[in-house]
Design an enzyme around this catalytic site. Structure first.
Site, PDB file in Angstrom:
ATOM      1  N   SER A 298      -6.867  -7.875   9.301  1.00 28.47           N
ATOM      2  CA  SER A 298      -8.217  -8.432   9.374  1.00 28.47           C
ATOM      3  C   SER A 298      -8.511  -9.312   8.165  1.00 28.47           C
ATOM      4  CB  SER A 298      -9.246  -7.298   9.456  1.00 28.47           C
ATOM      5  OG  SER A 298      -9.072  -6.430   8.356  1.00 28.47           O
TER       6      SER A 298
ATOM      7  N   HIS B 298       0.821  -1.212   0.000  1.00 28.12           N
ATOM      8  CA  HIS B 298       0.000   0.000   0.000  1.00 28.12           C
ATOM      9  C   HIS B 298       0.852   1.259   0.000  1.00 28.12           C
ATOM     10  CE1 HIS B 298      -3.647  -2.453   1.671  1.00 28.12           C
ATOM     11  NE2 HIS B 298      -3.341  -2.737   0.418  1.00 28.12           N
TER      12      HIS B 298
ATOM     13  N   ASN C 143      -2.615 -12.697  16.043  1.00 29.32           N
ATOM     14  CA  ASN C 143      -3.679 -11.691  16.131  1.00 29.32           C
ATOM     15  C   ASN C 143      -4.445 -11.963  17.429  1.00 29.32           C
ATOM     16  OD1 ASN C 143      -6.180 -10.146  15.595  1.00 29.32           O
ATOM     17  ND2 ASN C 143      -5.453 -10.082  13.484  1.00 29.32           N
ATOM     18  N   PRO C 144      -4.827 -10.927  18.165  1.00 27.78           N
ATOM     19  CA  PRO C 144      -5.608 -11.197  19.386  1.00 27.78           C
ATOM     20  C   PRO C 144      -7.012 -11.717  19.079  1.00 27.78           C
ATOM     21  CG  PRO C 144      -5.264  -8.821  19.079  1.00 27.78           C
ATOM     22  CD  PRO C 144      -4.478  -9.510  18.016  1.00 27.78           C
TER      23      PRO C 144
HETATM   24  P1  OAD Z   1      -7.531  -3.644   9.965  1.00 28.80           P
HETATM   25  O1  OAD Z   1      -7.708  -2.414  10.787  1.00 28.80           O
HETATM   26  O2  OAD Z   1      -8.609  -4.051   9.039  1.00 28.80           O
HETATM   27  O3  OAD Z   1      -7.294  -4.871  10.952  1.00 28.80           O
HETATM   28  C1  OAD Z   1      -6.406  -4.767  12.014  1.00 28.80           C
HETATM   29  C2  OAD Z   1      -6.219  -6.155  12.587  1.00 28.80           C
HETATM   30  O4  OAD Z   1      -5.202  -6.087  13.561  1.00 28.80           O
HETATM   31  C3  OAD Z   1      -7.453  -6.743  13.271  1.00 28.80           C
HETATM   32  O5  OAD Z   1      -7.618  -8.083  12.847  1.00 28.80           O
HETATM   33  C4  OAD Z   1      -7.096  -6.685  14.755  1.00 28.80           C
HETATM   34  O6  OAD Z   1      -7.669  -7.775  15.487  1.00 28.80           O
HETATM   35  C5  OAD Z   1      -5.594  -6.814  14.706  1.00 28.80           C
HETATM   36  N1  OAD Z   1      -4.869  -6.223  15.839  1.00 28.80           N
HETATM   37  C6  OAD Z   1      -5.220  -5.180  16.622  1.00 28.80           C
HETATM   38  N2  OAD Z   1      -4.265  -4.908  17.515  1.00 28.80           N
HETATM   39  C7  OAD Z   1      -3.263  -5.808  17.291  1.00 28.80           C
HETATM   40  C8  OAD Z   1      -1.983  -6.030  17.878  1.00 28.80           C
HETATM   41  N3  OAD Z   1      -1.531  -5.257  18.860  1.00 28.80           N
HETATM   42  N4  OAD Z   1      -1.221  -7.048  17.390  1.00 28.80           N
HETATM   43  C9  OAD Z   1      -1.687  -7.826  16.381  1.00 28.80           C
HETATM   44  N5  OAD Z   1      -2.883  -7.650  15.781  1.00 28.80           N
HETATM   45  C10 OAD Z   1      -3.656  -6.655  16.230  1.00 28.80           C
HETATM   46  O7  OAD Z   1      -6.136  -3.485   9.226  1.00 28.80           O
HETATM   47  P2  OAD Z   1      -5.605  -4.153   7.871  1.00 28.80           P
HETATM   48  O8  OAD Z   1      -5.997  -5.580   7.775  1.00 28.80           O
HETATM   49  O9  OAD Z   1      -4.170  -3.804   7.764  1.00 28.80           O
HETATM   50  O10 OAD Z   1      -5.658   0.082   3.198  1.00 28.80           O
HETATM   51  O11 OAD Z   1      -6.397  -3.327   6.792  1.00 28.80           O
HETATM   52  C11 OAD Z   1      -6.035  -3.448   5.469  1.00 28.80           C
HETATM   53  C12 OAD Z   1      -6.112  -2.137   4.778  1.00 28.80           C
HETATM   54  O12 OAD Z   1      -7.350  -1.481   5.032  1.00 28.80           O
HETATM   55  C13 OAD Z   1      -5.114  -1.100   5.208  1.00 28.80           C
HETATM   56  O13 OAD Z   1      -3.822  -1.316   4.687  1.00 28.80           O
HETATM   57  C14 OAD Z   1      -5.708   0.137   4.638  1.00 28.80           C
HETATM   58  C15 OAD Z   1      -7.110  -0.067   5.116  1.00 28.80           C
HETATM   59  O14 OAD Z   1      -8.035   0.615   4.405  1.00 28.80           O
HETATM   60  C16 OAD Z   1      -5.255   1.152   2.500  1.00 28.80           C
HETATM   61  O15 OAD Z   1      -4.842   2.144   3.038  1.00 28.80           O
HETATM   62  C17 OAD Z   1      -5.342   0.961   1.014  1.00 28.80           C
END
Ligand code: OAD
Length: 275
Positions: A214, A127, A238-239
């Site tokens: 996620s 990204h 992941n929690p």
């Molecule tokens: P999300 O915000 O969708 O998901 C975050 C994940 O991290 C969730 O599954 C949480 O349970 C987990 N989480 C939270 N705290 C944590 C910790 N301390 N350690 C480990 N895991 C933890 O984020 P992404 O999956 O990255 O795109 O979202 C994907 C994309 O959506 C991003 O890159 C962005 C967004 O829109 C763009 O900017 C194009």
């Protein structure tokens, strides 16, 4: 001791190619808010601002220009996040795994540069990143260090507050070609960067660790399936349960900073006992 961590450490110590896929949760303990678990962070950035509205490049510029006072609040918050974010023990653990020869590549959806800051290498930023800017006209890309990034935020905040912004051209810096520079991140609706390299890394992995995502944003969310389809052992850190939990062979329920250092330490123990 959690036997699952030992099983995963065995796999990593024995594997030729280990690849990590990270998402926003990887940066959460560095103070960077995640997108989709705002329930953990009431009043946080993505609780107060609508990621769907400002997730596209046009949506963001339209928001800043049409709602300058909210725009200033958003930019100040984002600026403060970038100013304060430092790699945590989980980022450092990945760097240590890499230095021990046990981590080939990090594919990340994060745009904060924290893996680089922790000293990791071979990072595929699907990204994009705020540590670079791109001219929308000629395509020139330039590195942006943290001080320059914070300065760019500050200048935008001052311009918005001066009522002088009626067009994006008033907000963004100009390239020598006359085009406008924008941060080189991927907004919704835009093509991801380096997808071929990410797919190649996934398909060649013997172990893939999926940390802090996620699994709902594509094409990043296809990579664990690619890896597993090509025979990789899949580990989720992941929690919470996610869209990817069902395809993981092992699920380590904890945070990045909570799980990865212990995992890396156990891999190092195994490598030391082999020599
Ligand atoms: P999300 O915000 O969708 O998901 C975050 C994940 O991290 C969730 O599954 C949480 O349970 C987990 N989480 C939270 N705290 C944590 C910790 N301390 N350690 C480990 N895991 C933890 O984020 P992404 O999956 O990255 O795109 O979202 C994907 C994309 O959506 C991003 O890159 C962005 C967004 O829109 C763009 O900017 C194009």
């Amino acid at each position: 001791m959690d036997p699952r961590i030992d099983r995963v450490a065995d796999r990593i110590a024995a594997a030729e190619r280990v690849v990590v896929l990270t998402g926003a949760g990887m940066s959460a303990e560095s103070g960077v808010p995640t997108f989709r678990d705002s329930g953990r962070d009431p009043g946080g950035l993505w609780d107060r601002f609508d990621a769907d509205e400002i997730g596209t490049a046009g949506g963001l510029l339209g928001f800043l220009i049409s709602k300058p006072w909210e725009g200033i609040e958003f930019l100040k918050d984002l600026r403060d996040v970038f100013a304060a974010a430092q790699p945590h023990a989980g980022h450092i653990a990945l760097t240590e795994l890499q230095r021990a020869g046990r981590l080939d590549a990090i594919v990340t959806q994060n745009v904060d540069g924290l893996h680089q800051q922790a000293g990791s290498e071979r990072i595929i930023e699907l990204h994009g990143t705020f540590a670079r800017r791109r001219c929308v006209l000629c395509g020139l890309r330039e590195a942006v260090d943290r001080a320059s990034l914070l300065d760019a935020f500050d200048r935008m905040i001052v311009k918005l507050g001066s009522y002088m912004v009626a067009h994006p051209a008033h907000l963004l810096d100009r390239c020598v070609c006359g085009g406008l520079f924008r941060p080189d991140f991927v907004a919704f609706g835009e093509a991801v960067q380096d997808l071929d390299a990410a797919v190649e890394a996934a398909r060649s992995a013997e172990v893939m660790i999926v940390c802090g995502t996620s699994g709902v944003v594509y094409p990043a969310a296809t990579l664990p399936g690619e890896a597993r389809g090509a025979g990789a052992f899949l580990v989720e850190v992941n929690p919470d349960d996610t869209e990817l939990s069902a395809v993981a062979h092992e699920r380590l329920r904890g945070t990045a900073a909570g799980v990865l250092p212990g995992l890396a330490a156990r891999v190092r123990q195994r490598l030391a006992s082999v020599v």
